[in-house]
Design an enzyme around this catalytic site. Structure first.
Site, PDB file in Angstrom:
ATOM      1  CB  SER A 123      79.814 -47.823  25.818  1.00 32.00           C
ATOM      2  OG  SER A 123      81.154 -47.532  25.464  1.00 32.00           O
ATOM      3  CD  GLN A 173      83.675 -41.786  25.703  1.00 35.14           C
ATOM      4  OE1 GLN A 173      82.660 -41.912  26.355  1.00 35.14           O
ATOM      5  NE2 GLN A 173      84.222 -42.801  25.058  1.00 35.14           N
ATOM      6  CG  ASN A 174      80.370 -37.341  21.787  1.00 40.54           C
ATOM      7  OD1 ASN A 174      80.667 -38.530  21.848  1.00 40.54           O
ATOM      8  ND2 ASN A 174      79.237 -36.870  22.286  1.00 40.54           N
ATOM      9  N   GLY A 189      75.101 -41.132  27.896  1.00 44.70           N
ATOM     10  CA  GLY A 189      75.274 -41.682  26.557  1.00 44.70           C
ATOM     11  C   GLY A 189      76.640 -42.252  26.255  1.00 44.70           C
ATOM     12  CG  HIS A 235      88.411 -39.384  22.194  1.00 43.02           C
ATOM     13  ND1 HIS A 235      87.410 -40.303  22.416  1.00 43.02           N
ATOM     14  CD2 HIS A 235      89.395 -39.690  23.078  1.00 43.02           C
ATOM     15  CE1 HIS A 235      87.775 -41.124  23.387  1.00 43.02           C
ATOM     16  NE2 HIS A 235      88.973 -40.769  23.805  1.00 43.02           N
TER      17      HIS A 235
END
Length: 400
Positions: free
Chosen positions: A270, A167-168, A268, A187
């Site tokens: 959520s 997602q980073n 890491g 993303h």
């Protein structure tokens, strides 16, 4: 007055009665709430009678209280004690060894050790903004791949990890040496801008954050394609947007990897966003054929109940123990060997002033000519992909 209807004065009287009843109900709710905050031994006989007569309100208020406490617990960070964590890591190591196809999902928690704040943690950007506190961070281009990033790269080299879904937007997986084909940056990547007019899309990897001028639904970076002259755009997928680019999002590979996976390791994250992507969870398969799920996170995640194992620990701590258990050395990150320098396309003459972000250098002492970036310091986050996320959350806070 219509036949069988109410006159204007009757409607107004009925409205006054309705409002009076609502106010009486609210006042009763406040009274019951105050009584419930008292210990049972401290309540008067009259208060006890009121509670008995207000069973529905008591049930409603107790339900609200349980939900608030549940939400509060979910936001708390929990750490396994060292011995328990080591035992869980041994179990995780066995799963990694025995996995036929292991996919790793990563979130902001693997980059906090690189001084990039997460969003939802106790010291996350949104958490601090909701508390009315200011948010600052060092220049994000000064961040370097963490122990977790380098461990994942080594696991991929050893063919223990087949694919990474992240997602980073910080580009640290790319800079850790992980091959482009092995990463799906769902993303986007702050170092990559693309020309969508060229077929296939033409990518430009830069040594600076290309998102300085971009925002939600406004992605042009101010530079143009070297081949066709079209405006370049960033690759960031903001909250509320749907990613459409092939690369670096690489959704096709992410979907394929998820469908083949027998084991998924979440590090890491959520999972509050990733859970919304059904393609990553094989939900069309019967439960017995879905991948086994292992989660490393200090906080609650919405996938905890589906996990074969939940490890409450910092990602770097868990990965250090895991690599030792697997007998693998963790490679040190080297700025000199950072792949971004060989992948990067230099700016053309006249483009040097197209950004004011600090550029990456092979060594901290080296500074490219014309680089106007400031030295590493803690300052308010302004603009760019990260700053836009902060701004958007601030606006939401004001509306609510």
């Amino acid at each position: 007055m219509a036949a069988g209807g109410l006159s204007r004065s009757e409607r107004k009287a009925a409205e006054r009665v309705r409002r009076l009843r609502e106010e009486q109900q609210r006042e009763r709710l406040r009274q019951v709430s105050r009584i419930l905050r008292k210990a049972a031994a401290e309540r008067s006989a009259e208060e006890g009678r009121l509670l008995a007569e207000s069973a529905d309100l008591v049930t409603e208020l107790q339900g609200r209280s349980r939900r608030r406490e549940g939400l509060k617990r979910r936001q708390e960070e929990v750490c396994d004690d060292p011995e328990e964590l080591r035992g869980k890591v041994r179990e995780l190591a066995s799963a990694v060894r025995n996995a036929k196809y292991l996919v790793v999902y990563t979130g902001a928690g693997i980059s906090t050790a690189a001084s990039i704040p997460d969003y939802r943690g106790p010291n996350g950007v949104w958490t601090l903004l909701q508390k009315g506190r200011s948010v600052s961070a060092a220049d994000l281009s000064e961040a370097e791949p963490t122990l977790t990033h380098m461990s994942i790269t080594r696991l991929h080299e050893q063919k223990l990890v087949q694919h990474v879904v992240s997602q980073n937007c910080d580009g640290l997986h790319l800079r850790s040496g992980l091959p482009r084909t092995a990463i799906s940056e769902l993303h986007g990547n702050m170092y990559i801008e693309v020309c969508t007019s060229c077929v296939p899309n033409r990518e430009y990897v830069r040594v600076f954050d290309v998102t300085e001028r971009t925002a939600l639904h406004r992605h042009q970076t101010g530079r143009t394609c070297h081949k066709c002259g079209t405006q370049l755009r960033d690759t960031i997928v903001h909250f509320g947007e749907r990613g459409t680019l092939g690369q670096p999002l690489n959704w096709e590979a992410a979907t394929e990897a998820a469908s083949r996976a027998d084991t998924i390791l979440c590090l890491g994250s959520s999972l509050k966003v990733l859970k919304k992507y059904p393609r990553l969870w094989c939900m069309t398969k019967p439960p017995s054929r879905r991948p086994k799920l292992y989660i490393v996170n200090l906080q609650w995640t919405p996938k905890d109940d589906w996990a074969a194992l939940k490890l409450h620990g910092k990602c770097d701590d868990v990965m250090r123990l895991l690599m030792a258990e697997l007998g693998l050395e963790i490679p040190a990150y080297s700025r000199w060997q950072d792949p971004i320098f060989s992948l990067a396309t230099p700016l053309r003459a006249g483009e040097e002033g197209s950004h004011s972000r600090k550029s990456l250098c092979r060594s901290r002492e080296e500074a490219p000519p014309g680089d106007r970036g400031a030295p590493l310091s803690s300052a308010p986050i302004l603009g760019g992909w990260f700053g836009r996320g902060c701004t958007k959350r601030t606006k939401r806070k004001k509306v609510t």
